[in-house]
Motif scaffolding. Structure first.
Motif, PDB file in Angstrom:
ATOM      1  N   UNK A  10     -12.753  13.525 -19.200  1.00 26.19           N
ATOM      2  CA  UNK A  10     -11.757  12.324 -19.240  1.00 26.19           C
ATOM      3  C   UNK A  10     -12.049  11.661 -18.189  1.00 26.19           C
ATOM      4  N   UNK A  11     -12.202  10.464 -18.322  1.00 28.13           N
ATOM      5  CA  UNK A  11     -12.407   9.371 -17.061  1.00 28.13           C
ATOM      6  C   UNK A  11     -10.967   8.421 -16.782  1.00 28.13           C
ATOM      7  N   UNK A  12     -10.350   8.709 -15.733  1.00 29.35           N
ATOM      8  CA  UNK A  12      -9.064   8.011 -15.398  1.00 29.35           C
ATOM      9  C   UNK A  12      -9.501   6.471 -14.940  1.00 29.35           C
ATOM     10  N   UNK A  13      -8.852   5.614 -15.614  1.00 23.59           N
ATOM     11  CA  UNK A  13      -9.094   4.252 -15.294  1.00 23.59           C
ATOM     12  C   UNK A  13      -8.576   4.061 -13.839  1.00 23.59           C
ATOM     13  N   UNK A  14      -9.313   3.238 -12.928  1.00 21.17           N
ATOM     14  CA  UNK A  14      -8.744   2.979 -11.732  1.00 21.17           C
ATOM     15  C   UNK A  14      -7.529   2.371 -11.413  1.00 21.17           C
ATOM     16  N   UNK A  15      -6.704   2.677 -10.532  1.00 26.49           N
ATOM     17  CA  UNK A  15      -5.486   2.107 -10.263  1.00 26.49           C
ATOM     18  C   UNK A  15      -5.679   0.636  -9.579  1.00 26.49           C
ATOM     19  N   UNK A  16      -4.980  -0.308 -10.324  1.00 30.19           N
ATOM     20  CA  UNK A  16      -4.953  -1.644  -9.759  1.00 30.19           C
ATOM     21  C   UNK A  16      -4.022  -1.999  -8.810  1.00 30.19           C
ATOM     22  N   UNK A  17      -4.076  -2.473  -7.581  1.00 31.09           N
ATOM     23  CA  UNK A  17      -3.454  -2.517  -6.552  1.00 31.09           C
ATOM     24  C   UNK A  17      -3.399  -4.145  -6.137  1.00 31.09           C
ATOM     25  N   UNK A  18      -1.975  -4.592  -6.075  1.00 31.99           N
ATOM     26  CA  UNK A  18      -2.105  -6.072  -5.287  1.00 31.99           C
ATOM     27  C   UNK A  18      -1.212  -5.877  -4.099  1.00 31.99           C
ATOM     28  N   UNK A  19      -1.131  -6.729  -3.049  1.00 28.68           N
ATOM     29  CA  UNK A  19      -0.179  -6.762  -1.886  1.00 28.68           C
ATOM     30  C   UNK A  19       0.150  -8.192  -1.954  1.00 28.68           C
ATOM     31  N   UNK A  20       1.653  -8.165  -1.682  1.00 29.67           N
ATOM     32  CA  UNK A  20       2.077  -9.518  -1.516  1.00 29.67           C
ATOM     33  C   UNK A  20       2.289  -9.618   0.027  1.00 29.67           C
ATOM     34  N   UNK A  21       2.030 -10.570   0.722  1.00 34.70           N
ATOM     35  CA  UNK A  21       2.519 -10.642   2.080  1.00 34.70           C
ATOM     36  C   UNK A  21       2.987 -11.866   2.566  1.00 34.70           C
ATOM     37  N   UNK A  22       3.725 -11.929   3.601  1.00 37.13           N
ATOM     38  CA  UNK A  22       4.534 -13.307   4.194  1.00 37.13           C
ATOM     39  C   UNK A  22       3.772 -14.367   4.485  1.00 37.13           C
ATOM     40  N   UNK A  23       3.938 -15.471   4.020  1.00 40.04           N
ATOM     41  CA  UNK A  23       3.450 -16.518   4.085  1.00 40.04           C
ATOM     42  C   UNK A  23       3.093 -17.085   5.571  1.00 40.04           C
ATOM     43  N   UNK A  24       4.295 -17.060   6.195  1.00 37.89           N
ATOM     44  CA  UNK A  24       4.397 -17.302   7.645  1.00 37.89           C
ATOM     45  C   UNK A  24       3.469 -16.531   8.452  1.00 37.89           C
ATOM     46  N   UNK A  25       3.634 -15.285   8.331  1.00 40.44           N
ATOM     47  CA  UNK A  25       3.011 -14.162   8.826  1.00 40.44           C
ATOM     48  C   UNK A  25       1.449 -14.357   8.710  1.00 40.44           C
ATOM     49  N   UNK A  26       1.087 -14.690   7.527  1.00 42.98           N
ATOM     50  CA  UNK A  26      -0.279 -15.030   7.353  1.00 42.98           C
ATOM     51  C   UNK A  26      -1.042 -15.677   8.240  1.00 42.98           C
ATOM     52  N   UNK A  27      -0.041 -16.677   8.961  1.00 40.29           N
ATOM     53  CA  UNK A  27      -0.947 -17.793   9.910  1.00 40.29           C
ATOM     54  C   UNK A  27      -1.310 -16.972  11.247  1.00 40.29           C
ATOM     55  N   UNK A  28      -0.804 -15.818  11.232  1.00 37.27           N
ATOM     56  CA  UNK A  28      -1.311 -15.260  12.600  1.00 37.27           C
ATOM     57  C   UNK A  28      -2.079 -13.892  12.066  1.00 37.27           C
ATOM     58  N   UNK A  29      -1.927 -13.375  11.181  1.00 35.06           N
ATOM     59  CA  UNK A  29      -2.357 -11.893  10.682  1.00 35.06           C
ATOM     60  C   UNK A  29      -3.474 -12.164   9.607  1.00 35.06           C
ATOM     61  N   UNK A  30      -4.682 -11.621   9.820  1.00 36.76           N
ATOM     62  CA  UNK A  30      -5.606 -11.630   8.684  1.00 36.76           C
ATOM     63  C   UNK A  30      -5.388 -10.667   7.870  1.00 36.76           C
ATOM     64  N   UNK A  31      -4.667  -9.958   7.920  1.00 37.68           N
ATOM     65  CA  UNK A  31      -4.518  -8.630   6.731  1.00 37.68           C
ATOM     66  C   UNK A  31      -5.337  -7.367   7.093  1.00 37.68           C
ATOM     67  N   UNK A  32      -6.036  -7.394   8.483  1.00 38.79           N
ATOM     68  CA  UNK A  32      -6.637  -6.334   8.681  1.00 38.79           C
ATOM     69  C   UNK A  32      -6.023  -4.859   8.509  1.00 38.79           C
ATOM     70  N   UNK A  33      -4.702  -4.832   8.961  1.00 38.76           N
ATOM     71  CA  UNK A  33      -4.007  -3.508   8.785  1.00 38.76           C
ATOM     72  C   UNK A  33      -3.781  -2.972   7.582  1.00 38.76           C
ATOM     73  N   UNK A  34      -3.684  -3.947   6.753  1.00 42.76           N
ATOM     74  CA  UNK A  34      -3.345  -3.569   5.280  1.00 42.76           C
ATOM     75  C   UNK A  34      -4.673  -3.039   4.810  1.00 42.76           C
ATOM     76  N   UNK A  35      -5.723  -3.831   4.966  1.00 45.26           N
ATOM     77  CA  UNK A  35      -6.940  -3.220   4.238  1.00 45.26           C
ATOM     78  C   UNK A  35      -7.433  -1.932   5.121  1.00 45.26           C
ATOM     79  N   UNK A  36      -7.298  -1.755   6.200  1.00 45.41           N
ATOM     80  CA  UNK A  36      -7.847  -0.582   6.995  1.00 45.41           C
ATOM     81  C   UNK A  36      -6.882   0.549   6.362  1.00 45.41           C
ATOM     82  N   UNK A  37      -5.532   0.372   6.269  1.00 45.77           N
ATOM     83  CA  UNK A  37      -4.872   1.467   5.545  1.00 45.77           C
ATOM     84  C   UNK A  37      -5.285   1.691   4.139  1.00 45.77           C
TER      85      UNK A  37
END
Length: 120
Positions: A10-37
């Motif tokens: 049996x092959x389990x399909x991959x879990x598909x994940x999405x992340x919602x982030x703050x629009x204001x914070x996105x101006x200063x944060x490139x999302x590196x911490x989310x992707x590293x985790x």
């Protein structure tokens, strides 16, 4: 699917994940911490196996989270299994999201599993 020994697995399909982030914070944060985790399967991503995929990473669209509803419809059509609310939407050292409860409700009403947090 048969493996090299002719045994059906049996092959389990991959879990598909999405992340919602703050629009204001996105101006200063490139999302590196989310992707590293996610890449290390640490913090709020530790329950996922190596087949999990991050398929979307987007901002809320600014106050009042106006983009979330529209994008959830699209993500649902594409089989997203779980939505993470980024850590920046919930942490004390960033501007507090005044619409987080509405955003959570929008995700839950769409019938998509919600996890609060990414890398903190």
């Amino acid at each position: 699917m048969k493996n090299g020994a002719g045994i059906i697995e049996d092959i389990k399909p991959p879990t598909k994940i999405a992340v919602i982030r703050c629009d204001i914070v996105s101006e200063a944060c490139p999302g590196v911490g989310c992707f590293m985790a996610f890449n290390k399967r640490s913090m709020h991503f530790k329950e996922y196996d190596e087949n999990a995929e991050m398929v979307a990473f987007f901002t809320c669209g600014g106050c009042s989270g106006r983009r979330v509803y529209r994008l959830l419809k699209s993500l649902k059509k594409r089989g997203v299994d779980v939505i993470h609310l980024s850590s920046c939407m919930q942490m004390e050292n960033y501007p507090k999201c005044p619409h987080i409860d509405e955003i959570k409700k929008t995700v839950e009403d769409a019938g998509i599993r919600l996890i609060e947090g990414t890398h903190h």
